[in-house]
Scaffold this motif. Structure first.
Motif, mmCIF file in Angstrom:
data_model
loop_
_atom_site.group_PDB
_atom_site.id
_atom_site.type_symbol
_atom_site.label_atom_id
_atom_site.label_comp_id
_atom_site.label_asym_id
_atom_site.label_seq_id
_atom_site.Cartn_x
_atom_site.Cartn_y
_atom_site.Cartn_z
ATOM 1 N N LEU A 1 0.905 -1.128 -0.014
ATOM 2 C CA LEU A 1 -0.060 0.062 0.094
ATOM 3 C C LEU A 1 1.036 1.275 0.009
ATOM 4 O O LEU A 1 0.224 2.325 -0.303
ATOM 5 C CB LEU A 1 -0.912 -0.044 1.226
ATOM 6 N N LEU A 2 2.251 1.109 0.262
ATOM 7 C CA LEU A 2 3.060 2.187 0.342
ATOM 8 C C LEU A 2 3.200 2.875 -1.329
ATOM 9 O O LEU A 2 3.172 3.890 -1.470
ATOM 10 C CB LEU A 2 4.447 1.995 0.759
ATOM 11 N N LYS A 3 3.035 1.785 -2.018
ATOM 12 C CA LYS A 3 3.407 2.364 -3.614
ATOM 13 C C LYS A 3 1.844 3.294 -3.997
ATOM 14 O O LYS A 3 2.232 4.324 -4.673
ATOM 15 C CB LYS A 3 3.163 1.334 -4.501
ATOM 16 N N SER A 4 0.752 3.050 -3.308
ATOM 17 C CA SER A 4 -0.387 3.634 -3.539
ATOM 18 C C SER A 4 -0.164 5.114 -2.973
ATOM 19 O O SER A 4 -0.579 6.107 -3.860
ATOM 20 C CB SER A 4 -1.651 2.889 -2.869
ATOM 21 N N THR A 5 0.288 5.119 -1.843
ATOM 22 C CA THR A 5 0.582 6.602 -1.376
ATOM 23 C C THR A 5 1.440 7.423 -2.230
ATOM 24 O O THR A 5 1.323 8.570 -2.396
ATOM 25 C CB THR A 5 0.811 6.653 0.059
ATOM 26 N N PHE A 6 2.663 6.616 -2.191
ATOM 27 C CA PHE A 6 3.703 7.248 -3.304
ATOM 28 C C PHE A 6 3.192 7.877 -4.550
ATOM 29 O O PHE A 6 3.456 8.974 -5.061
ATOM 30 C CB PHE A 6 5.042 6.646 -3.291
ATOM 31 N N ALA A 7 2.330 7.100 -5.153
ATOM 32 C CA ALA A 7 1.888 7.439 -6.512
ATOM 33 C C ALA A 7 0.754 8.686 -6.522
ATOM 34 O O ALA A 7 0.976 9.618 -7.371
ATOM 35 C CB ALA A 7 1.080 6.326 -7.195
ATOM 36 N N LEU A 8 -0.028 8.631 -5.275
ATOM 37 C CA LEU A 8 -0.955 9.741 -5.039
ATOM 38 C C LEU A 8 0.041 10.786 -4.848
ATOM 39 O O LEU A 8 -0.433 12.132 -5.295
ATOM 40 C CB LEU A 8 -1.867 9.280 -4.302
ATOM 41 N N ALA A 9 1.034 11.004 -4.120
ATOM 42 C CA ALA A 9 1.622 12.243 -3.577
ATOM 43 C C ALA A 9 2.499 12.580 -4.879
ATOM 44 O O ALA A 9 2.510 13.961 -4.905
ATOM 45 C CB ALA A 9 2.844 11.703 -2.493
ATOM 46 N N SER A 10 2.958 11.964 -5.633
ATOM 47 C CA SER A 10 3.620 12.371 -6.933
ATOM 48 C C SER A 10 2.582 13.024 -8.000
ATOM 49 O O SER A 10 2.763 14.237 -8.343
ATOM 50 C CB SER A 10 4.149 11.234 -7.817
ATOM 51 N N ALA A 11 1.564 12.462 -8.081
ATOM 52 C CA ALA A 11 0.458 12.912 -9.182
ATOM 53 C C ALA A 11 -0.197 14.148 -8.326
ATOM 54 O O ALA A 11 -0.197 15.350 -8.956
ATOM 55 C CB ALA A 11 -0.660 12.018 -9.282
ATOM 56 N N GLY A 12 -0.442 14.192 -6.984
ATOM 57 C CA GLY A 12 -0.979 15.255 -6.356
ATOM 58 C C GLY A 12 -0.006 16.634 -6.126
ATOM 59 O O GLY A 12 -0.294 17.638 -6.234
ATOM 60 N N ASN A 13 1.551 16.205 -6.279
ATOM 61 C CA ASN A 13 2.469 17.127 -6.107
ATOM 62 C C ASN A 13 2.246 17.887 -7.394
ATOM 63 O O ASN A 13 2.234 19.147 -7.390
ATOM 64 C CB ASN A 13 3.634 16.513 -5.953
ATOM 65 N N GLY A 14 2.163 17.512 -8.401
ATOM 66 C CA GLY A 14 2.181 18.011 -9.927
ATOM 67 C C GLY A 14 0.963 18.817 -10.159
ATOM 68 O O GLY A 14 1.016 20.000 -10.596
ATOM 69 N N VAL A 15 -0.050 18.475 -9.225
ATOM 70 C CA VAL A 15 -1.459 19.159 -9.429
ATOM 71 C C VAL A 15 -1.272 20.414 -8.414
ATOM 72 O O VAL A 15 -1.685 21.606 -8.763
ATOM 73 C CB VAL A 15 -2.749 18.395 -8.883
ATOM 74 N N SER A 16 -0.631 20.282 -7.227
ATOM 75 C CA SER A 16 -0.380 21.379 -6.423
ATOM 76 C C SER A 16 0.461 22.503 -7.370
ATOM 77 O O SER A 16 0.409 23.660 -6.992
ATOM 78 C CB SER A 16 0.508 20.728 -5.261
ATOM 79 N N ALA A 17 1.621 22.012 -7.950
ATOM 80 C CA ALA A 17 2.380 22.889 -8.588
ATOM 81 C C ALA A 17 1.519 23.882 -9.473
ATOM 82 O O ALA A 17 1.836 24.911 -9.903
ATOM 83 C CB ALA A 17 3.403 22.181 -9.174
ATOM 84 N N ILE A 18 0.559 23.022 -10.306
ATOM 85 C CA ILE A 18 -0.197 23.773 -11.191
ATOM 86 C C ILE A 18 -1.011 24.829 -10.519
ATOM 87 O O ILE A 18 -1.216 25.786 -10.941
ATOM 88 C CB ILE A 18 -1.004 22.874 -11.959
ATOM 89 N N ALA A 19 -1.533 24.391 -9.526
ATOM 90 C CA ALA A 19 -2.523 25.351 -8.607
ATOM 91 C C ALA A 19 -1.554 26.457 -8.121
ATOM 92 O O ALA A 19 -2.092 27.797 -7.695
ATOM 93 C CB ALA A 19 -3.353 24.354 -7.631
ATOM 94 N N ALA A 20 -0.441 26.215 -7.655
ATOM 95 C CA ALA A 20 0.542 27.161 -7.092
ATOM 96 C C ALA A 20 0.642 28.156 -8.321
ATOM 97 O O ALA A 20 0.793 29.334 -7.816
ATOM 98 C CB ALA A 20 1.692 26.549 -6.536
ATOM 99 N N GLY A 21 0.815 27.678 -9.454
ATOM 100 C CA GLY A 21 1.244 28.811 -10.516
ATOM 101 C C GLY A 21 0.054 29.855 -10.629
ATOM 102 O O GLY A 21 0.071 31.099 -10.674
#
Length: 521
Positions: free
Chosen positions: A236-256
């Motif tokens: 289940l760690l892989k699931s969290t790391f995958a969501l963190a990576s995708a969410g990090n990209g969304v956060s960067a877009i929102a940050a812009g």
């Protein structure tokens, strides 16, 4: 150090004047019924008019955006949505609750989902605050009349010197406390950015070097330990790391987008004020976390039965010496990230030069940055689809090989389309690398020494970053891309070596022996 992964130089040449606050209460004499209604009505009208004017201005600017950039963003968004749909469809449908076992599994799934949401809400909040500081930091320092390059270099040196010791303390003082210390340091840094004095800003960069080390080891170490303490499976760690990576990209877009709005309202300092508020909220969400430790202490603070060793330099270096797989994997991560940070300082001049030679016009840096972050999100979603049938080793080898090939393209081709395409491929590799590297650390690093080992491995990373920063500022772009391609190739060679040495890993042999003993019982 806070690396401006975004619109370097995209902000205006100087600080904008802050608008005077709208009068919430108009002039008048308070009566028995409170303040005059006409004053409140006129205040609300002024606020609505100001919001409408801001939206109108943003819309007018959007009409001037180049068509190719809008088509690129729309295409990447469509790809991300398709991958998100496939990721959701790949998930197994829930089994009808017809037995006590099914009910128990459903309760465990809900418990994990709640735990995962709690961690990701904090992680993505601090990453959003971190991204908010990227687009304007270069322009802010320029408006102050100070040298941004000198400040960034001092930040990297601070991370190499002070950040190393700070990271070592994470396993000793506790991961939760380290996360709170990170938030406190970030609040100080965001306040320091208001002062147009080189030495004060330099102090902030020194603190930034420390906070960066905490950001990249404290949160992940806390989560991995707490995840296992609660009895959740490592898969289940892989699931969290995958969501963190995708969410990090969304956060960067929102940050812009948020950075642009904050700049329109409060000038170049606006995003830092917004980041300050988000950091305070993140600290409040961390307070209920349960503390856990590394070194000679267990997740709950008692003595470790097996004793994986005491935290610190000696234990971390001993673990790297005893397990060549950990050393190879860690150095591979360092080479990849070193090339990645070097790319951060060189992509804007490369694309501006290619655009000037080709179609001409001004580079929409903010839109290209958003496209990069969409590519990062696509990489994270691709990991969600592939980790079920591909090993971490295979995915890492693919990422390093593809990154090396993408950095070799601009050496031979300087047209805008080719350069932009290879940069997008590299950012997709970054999105894949983030969950792959997190999964590899949870797989290979001893839990009690995770923060200490990660901190030791930041030493070669900082050397590479300082070297890359110097190259980006003084060497031709072709040399920069050759260096990045070579570093990605080194990462590939080290990962292949780690795969060949996997059988010699004492940690892996211990896990396999425990699994065999359990199966025999």
């Amino acid at each position: 150090a806070r690396v401006p992964r975004g619109t370097l130089g995209a902000a205006g040449p100087g600080l904008q004047h802050e608008p005077s606050p709208s009068p919430i209460i108009a002039r008048g004499r308070p009566g028995a019924g409170g303040w005059p209604r006409r004053g409140l009505r006129s205040s609300s009208g002024a606020m609505i008019a100001a919001a409408a004017s801001l939206l109108s201005s943003m819309f007018n600017h959007a009409l001037e955006w180049p068509r190719w950039a809008l088509v690129l963003l729309a295409s990447l968004t469509a790809v991300a949505l398709v991958l998100a749909g496939l990721t959701r469809a790949q998930a197994s449908p829930p089994t009808p609750p017809t037995s006590p076992l099914t009910t128990k599994l459903k309760g465990a799934s809900e418990s994990f989902a709640g735990f995962q949401r709690g961690y990701l809400s904090v992680y993505l909040l601090v990453m959003l605050a971190d991204w908010l500081q990227g687009p304007n930091i270069y322009g802010l320092y320029k408006s102050y009349g100070v040298d941004p390059g000198a400040l960034f270099l001092c930040g990297f040196l601070s991370s190499a010197v002070f950040g190393t010791y700070a990271g070592m303390l994470v396993d000793v003082v506790g991961r939760k406390h380290a996360c709170l210390i990170f938030c406190a340091l970030e609040v100080i840094i965001q306040l320091v950015e208001h002062c147009p004095n080189f030495w004060v800003l330099l102090f902030g960069r020194v603190l930034g070097g420390i906070s960066t080390s905490l950001l990249f080891c404290a949160f992940e170490s806390w989560y991995v330990t707490e995840h296992r303490t609660r009895g959740f499976g490592d898969h289940l760690l892989k699931s969290t790391f995958a969501l963190a990576s995708a969410g990090n990209g969304v956060s960067a877009i929102a940050a812009g987008v948020l950075a642009q709005v904050a700049t329109d309202v409060s000038g170049l300092i606006g995003p830092f004020r917004l980041a300050l508020g988000l950091t305070v909220v993140a600290a409040a969400l961390i307070l209920p976390w349960v503390e856990n430790y590394g070194g000679a202490r267990s997740p709950r603070g008692s003595a470790v039965a097996g004793g994986e060793g005491r935290g610190g330099w000696r234990a971390a270096l001993g673990a790297l010496y005893d397990d060549p797989v950990v050393l190879c994997v860690g150095l591979a991560h360092a080479f990849f990230e070193g090339a990645m940070f070097t790319f951060v300082f060189a992509w804007v001049p490369a694309l501006e030069g290619a655009l000037e030679k080709g179609r001409g016009g001004e580079l929409p840096v903010g839109l290209v940055f958003s496209a990069f972050m969409l590519a990062v999100t696509i990489g994270g979603l691709a990991f969600s689809l592939s980790h079920a049938w591909a090993s971490n080793h295979a995915l890492a080898c693919g990422v390093y090989a593809l990154a090396a090939a993408s950095m070799a393209v601009p050496v031979a081709h300087e047209d805008f389309a080719s350069v932009l395409a290879c940069f997008l491929v590299l950012e997709m590799c970054v999105g894949l690398f983030q969950p792959v590297s997190g999964s590899q650390r949870s797989e290979h690093l001893p839990e009690s020494l995770q923060s200490s080992i990660m901190t030791v491995l930041r030493l070669p990373l900082n050397v590479l970053v300082v070297t890359g920063t110097h190259l980006a500022g003084h060497a031709p772009l072709g040399t920069v891309w050759k260096t990045c391609a070579a570093w990605h190739a080194c990462a590939l060679v080290l990962q292949l070596a780690a795969g060949g040495l996997a059988g010699r890993s004492p940690r892996r042999r211990g896990v396999e022996a425990a699994a065999a003993a359990k199966k025999a019982q």
